[in-house]
Design a protein around this motif. Sequence first.
Motif, PDB file in Angstrom:
ATOM      1  N   ALA A  35      44.131  38.055  30.021  1.00 30.94           N
ATOM      2  CA  ALA A  35      43.942  37.413  31.322  1.00 30.94           C
ATOM      3  C   ALA A  35      45.087  37.700  32.279  1.00 30.94           C
ATOM      4  O   ALA A  35      44.896  37.719  33.500  1.00 30.94           O
ATOM      5  N   LYS A  36      46.295  37.938  31.784  1.00 30.32           N
ATOM      6  CA  LYS A  36      47.436  38.159  32.667  1.00 30.32           C
ATOM      7  C   LYS A  36      47.317  39.466  33.445  1.00 30.32           C
ATOM      8  O   LYS A  36      47.997  39.646  34.459  1.00 30.32           O
ATOM      9  N   SER A  37      46.459  40.376  33.011  1.00 29.86           N
ATOM     10  CA  SER A  37      46.329  41.667  33.677  1.00 29.86           C
ATOM     11  C   SER A  37      45.414  41.618  34.894  1.00 29.86           C
ATOM     12  O   SER A  37      45.438  42.546  35.703  1.00 29.86           O
ATOM     13  N   TRP A  38      44.626  40.572  35.053  1.00 26.66           N
ATOM     14  CA  TRP A  38      43.683  40.560  36.166  1.00 26.66           C
ATOM     15  C   TRP A  38      43.636  39.249  36.941  1.00 26.66           C
ATOM     16  O   TRP A  38      43.012  39.196  38.008  1.00 26.66           O
ATOM     17  N   ILE A  39      44.287  38.165  36.461  1.00 31.09           N
ATOM     18  CA  ILE A  39      44.276  36.918  37.229  1.00 31.09           C
ATOM     19  C   ILE A  39      45.269  37.021  38.377  1.00 31.09           C
ATOM     20  O   ILE A  39      46.191  37.856  38.372  1.00 31.09           O
ATOM     21  N   GLY A  40      45.082  36.163  39.389  1.00 28.89           N
ATOM     22  CA  GLY A  40      45.950  36.180  40.556  1.00 28.89           C
ATOM     23  C   GLY A  40      47.257  35.460  40.310  1.00 28.89           C
ATOM     24  O   GLY A  40      47.490  34.844  39.255  1.00 28.89           O
ATOM     25  N   ARG A  41      48.129  35.519  41.289  1.00 30.56           N
ATOM     26  CA  ARG A  41      49.407  34.831  41.195  1.00 30.56           C
ATOM     27  C   ARG A  41      49.210  33.317  41.288  1.00 30.56           C
ATOM     28  O   ARG A  41      48.142  32.829  41.616  1.00 30.56           O
ATOM     29  N   ARG A  42      50.278  32.613  41.038  1.00 28.56           N
ATOM     30  CA  ARG A  42      50.180  31.151  40.975  1.00 28.56           C
ATOM     31  C   ARG A  42      49.763  30.547  42.310  1.00 28.56           C
ATOM     32  O   ARG A  42      48.972  29.622  42.358  1.00 28.56           O
ATOM     33  N   GLY A  43      50.239  31.062  43.403  1.00 28.77           N
ATOM     34  CA  GLY A  43      49.906  30.494  44.701  1.00 28.77           C
ATOM     35  C   GLY A  43      48.597  31.014  45.288  1.00 28.77           C
ATOM     36  O   GLY A  43      48.148  30.522  46.333  1.00 28.77           O
ATOM     37  N   ASP A  44      47.998  31.988  44.655  1.00 29.56           N
ATOM     38  CA  ASP A  44      46.740  32.552  45.144  1.00 29.56           C
ATOM     39  C   ASP A  44      45.590  31.720  44.616  1.00 29.56           C
ATOM     40  O   ASP A  44      45.319  31.705  43.410  1.00 29.56           O
ATOM     41  N   LEU A  45      44.876  31.029  45.510  1.00 25.52           N
ATOM     42  CA  LEU A  45      43.784  30.134  45.112  1.00 25.52           C
ATOM     43  C   LEU A  45      42.419  30.793  45.176  1.00 25.52           C
ATOM     44  O   LEU A  45      41.405  30.117  44.969  1.00 25.52           O
ATOM     45  N   ARG A  46      42.388  32.063  45.437  1.00 29.45           N
ATOM     46  CA  ARG A  46      41.091  32.743  45.489  1.00 29.45           C
ATOM     47  C   ARG A  46      40.579  33.018  44.083  1.00 29.45           C
ATOM     48  O   ARG A  46      41.352  33.404  43.199  1.00 29.45           O
ATOM     49  N   PRO A  47      39.292  32.864  43.859  1.00 29.28           N
ATOM     50  CA  PRO A  47      38.741  33.155  42.522  1.00 29.28           C
ATOM     51  C   PRO A  47      38.828  34.639  42.216  1.00 29.28           C
ATOM     52  O   PRO A  47      38.628  35.494  43.077  1.00 29.28           O
ATOM     53  N   ARG A  48      39.117  34.953  40.969  1.00 33.01           N
ATOM     54  CA  ARG A  48      39.166  36.322  40.479  1.00 33.01           C
ATOM     55  C   ARG A  48      38.141  36.474  39.362  1.00 33.01           C
ATOM     56  O   ARG A  48      37.945  35.552  38.555  1.00 33.01           O
ATOM     57  N   ALA A  49      37.503  37.645  39.328  1.00 33.46           N
ATOM     58  CA  ALA A  49      36.483  37.917  38.318  1.00 33.46           C
ATOM     59  C   ALA A  49      36.806  39.233  37.634  1.00 33.46           C
ATOM     60  O   ALA A  49      37.405  40.143  38.221  1.00 33.46           O
ATOM     61  N   CYS A  50      36.399  39.335  36.388  1.00 30.21           N
ATOM     62  CA  CYS A  50      36.602  40.528  35.585  1.00 30.21           C
ATOM     63  C   CYS A  50      35.286  40.836  34.874  1.00 30.21           C
ATOM     64  O   CYS A  50      34.646  39.925  34.311  1.00 30.21           O
ATOM     65  N   LEU A  51      34.893  42.102  34.896  1.00 25.99           N
ATOM     66  CA  LEU A  51      33.598  42.503  34.364  1.00 25.99           C
ATOM     67  C   LEU A  51      33.786  43.670  33.416  1.00 25.99           C
ATOM     68  O   LEU A  51      34.548  44.601  33.697  1.00 25.99           O
ATOM     69  N   ALA A  52      33.092  43.626  32.301  1.00 25.66           N
ATOM     70  CA  ALA A  52      33.103  44.702  31.318  1.00 25.66           C
ATOM     71  C   ALA A  52      31.678  44.944  30.856  1.00 25.66           C
ATOM     72  O   ALA A  52      30.727  44.292  31.314  1.00 25.66           O
ATOM     73  N   THR A  53      31.525  45.904  29.938  1.00 27.01           N
ATOM     74  CA  THR A  53      30.188  46.252  29.471  1.00 27.01           C
ATOM     75  C   THR A  53      29.509  45.080  28.777  1.00 27.01           C
ATOM     76  O   THR A  53      28.323  44.827  28.987  1.00 27.01           O
ATOM     77  N   GLY A  54      30.268  44.331  27.969  1.00 24.70           N
ATOM     78  CA  GLY A  54      29.685  43.223  27.225  1.00 24.70           C
ATOM     79  C   GLY A  54      30.349  41.896  27.500  1.00 24.70           C
ATOM     80  O   GLY A  54      30.283  40.992  26.644  1.00 24.70           O
ATOM     81  N   ALA A  55      30.980  41.717  28.663  1.00 24.79           N
ATOM     82  CA  ALA A  55      31.668  40.457  28.948  1.00 24.79           C
ATOM     83  C   ALA A  55      31.812  40.269  30.440  1.00 24.79           C
ATOM     84  O   ALA A  55      31.813  41.233  31.219  1.00 24.79           O
ATOM     85  N   VAL A  56      31.963  38.999  30.848  1.00 24.96           N
ATOM     86  CA  VAL A  56      32.254  38.628  32.222  1.00 24.96           C
ATOM     87  C   VAL A  56      33.143  37.402  32.186  1.00 24.96           C
ATOM     88  O   VAL A  56      32.977  36.514  31.339  1.00 24.96           O
ATOM     89  N   ALA A  57      34.118  37.353  33.093  1.00 21.94           N
ATOM     90  CA  ALA A  57      35.064  36.242  33.119  1.00 21.94           C
ATOM     91  C   ALA A  57      35.490  35.971  34.548  1.00 21.94           C
ATOM     92  O   ALA A  57      35.560  36.897  35.372  1.00 21.94           O
ATOM     93  N   VAL A  58      35.800  34.687  34.843  1.00 22.22           N
ATOM     94  CA  VAL A  58      36.298  34.269  36.153  1.00 22.22           C
ATOM     95  C   VAL A  58      37.511  33.373  35.929  1.00 22.22           C
ATOM     96  O   VAL A  58      37.621  32.677  34.911  1.00 22.22           O
ATOM     97  N   ASN A  59      38.408  33.380  36.905  1.00 27.62           N
ATOM     98  CA  ASN A  59      39.608  32.547  36.833  1.00 27.62           C
ATOM     99  C   ASN A  59      39.961  32.095  38.242  1.00 27.62           C
ATOM    100  O   ASN A  59      39.894  32.880  39.200  1.00 27.62           O
ATOM    101  N   THR A  60      40.351  30.830  38.375  1.00 29.34           N
ATOM    102  CA  THR A  60      40.708  30.259  39.666  1.00 29.34           C
ATOM    103  C   THR A  60      41.962  29.415  39.491  1.00 29.34           C
ATOM    104  O   THR A  60      41.994  28.513  38.637  1.00 29.34           O
ATOM    105  N   ASN A  61      42.986  29.696  40.282  1.00 35.83           N
ATOM    106  CA  ASN A  61      44.185  28.857  40.299  1.00 35.83           C
ATOM    107  C   ASN A  61      43.886  27.570  41.054  1.00 35.83           C
ATOM    108  O   ASN A  61      43.253  27.594  42.121  1.00 35.83           O
TER     109      ASN A  61
END
Length: 400
Positions: free
Chosen positions: A341-367
């Motif tokens: 998760a540390k490779s694609w999530i945003g910085r601590r002050g960034d409140l915008r949602p981030r998403a990560c997509l792969a062939t067999g997975a999907v993930a979202v993270n929001t500060n």
Amino acid sequence: MGKAISLLRPPQPPREGARESGMELRKRPRPRLLDPDFVSSPPPELLRRRARKQAPAKRPRDAAEAARWPPPLKRARCTGRGVGSPVVRLYPVMCIRQVAPLPPRPSRRVSYSRPLHPFNWYEPDMWTEVAKHLDGYDLVYLSLTCRWFHRLLADDSIWRYAFRRDLCIPTVVPLPPRSLHCSWRVLYAAAFDDSHAYSFRQPEKHLDWVRIGGFMLDSPYALLTSKLPVRGWLPTDPEAVRIAIGRYGACVLDNARPGIWIADLHLVRCPVCNLRNCEGTMLVLDARHSELFLEESYMDGTWEYEDLGEHFTDEEADAATGAIFSFKHMACSCTAWVLDAKSWIGRRGDLRPRACLATGAVAVNTNLQPNDGLLLKFQAMRDTNRDGQIVCLRMTQQLI
């Protein structure tokens, strides 16, 4: 002695009623002098163009070829109008050609299998390659231009490529078998017609949404988690799903429908109160099977979401995470990037949602902003017509 010569002619017998006279002297009539500047000139003769030498026709080899050989055309004579006198009036030369009627012009439409030119504008392989760079709307407009393009773009291979391209699914990944035998064009229209899960249920709660992409479920086992990295061991018993969600914030489902799944991220209103001025919002990770919107039972409201469990965090949460994995791709290299998760999530002050997509997975993270806790809800929708297969998954993140 002058040059004028007079002639003496013998006396003629007197005419009746005329006086008798002797010999008379008469002059020879002098020819009339004409001014050469005022003499009418005859019309000049028209210059005839020499006929061009035509190449000798090739002799046909046999009678069948002689029947197909067209007879040579005869050139028509050029009939013209003369030129008038330079004194009276002068007309410009006018030459009116009377040419034999030309043979019918061949149609510009090139046959599907026999091109008339070295470069064929209607080459199926060329336009199939061009169609790979067009989106769905451009493909529809191109198919409406003529019947040839309509027939060409009716091929399912073009729409299958566009479907996988727009959902960010690699073409090297083999597709699983589809349960519903419908065309890829229909699947593309159902996936990209600007409709989503909240378009049919609770539209008054919906605020905004964004398309993440598509991922694959090759097996009926799916992993849902609210924490990254994933816990090493999770129970696979269906009766232990609620317990696993409440304790670990993750679970394994064993009856998901294999195929292509579409993931969306929604922003909805707080479900606790019904006030329009309430500023409370929550994020929803919604993943559905690509054929869900083609099911009549879903469109008429027969299928409903069921609660799988809740996970509550009673302390301040820095971020809210939700991920869905294909249990078969947990050991793949592409999934390993999502787990980090540390490779694609945003910085601590960034409140915008981030998403990560792969062939067999999907993930979202929001500060998150300062809060008192986080409530996560897991929901699923089952197909009651096909052994209760799961066709939709939903993870809701709500601040306390």
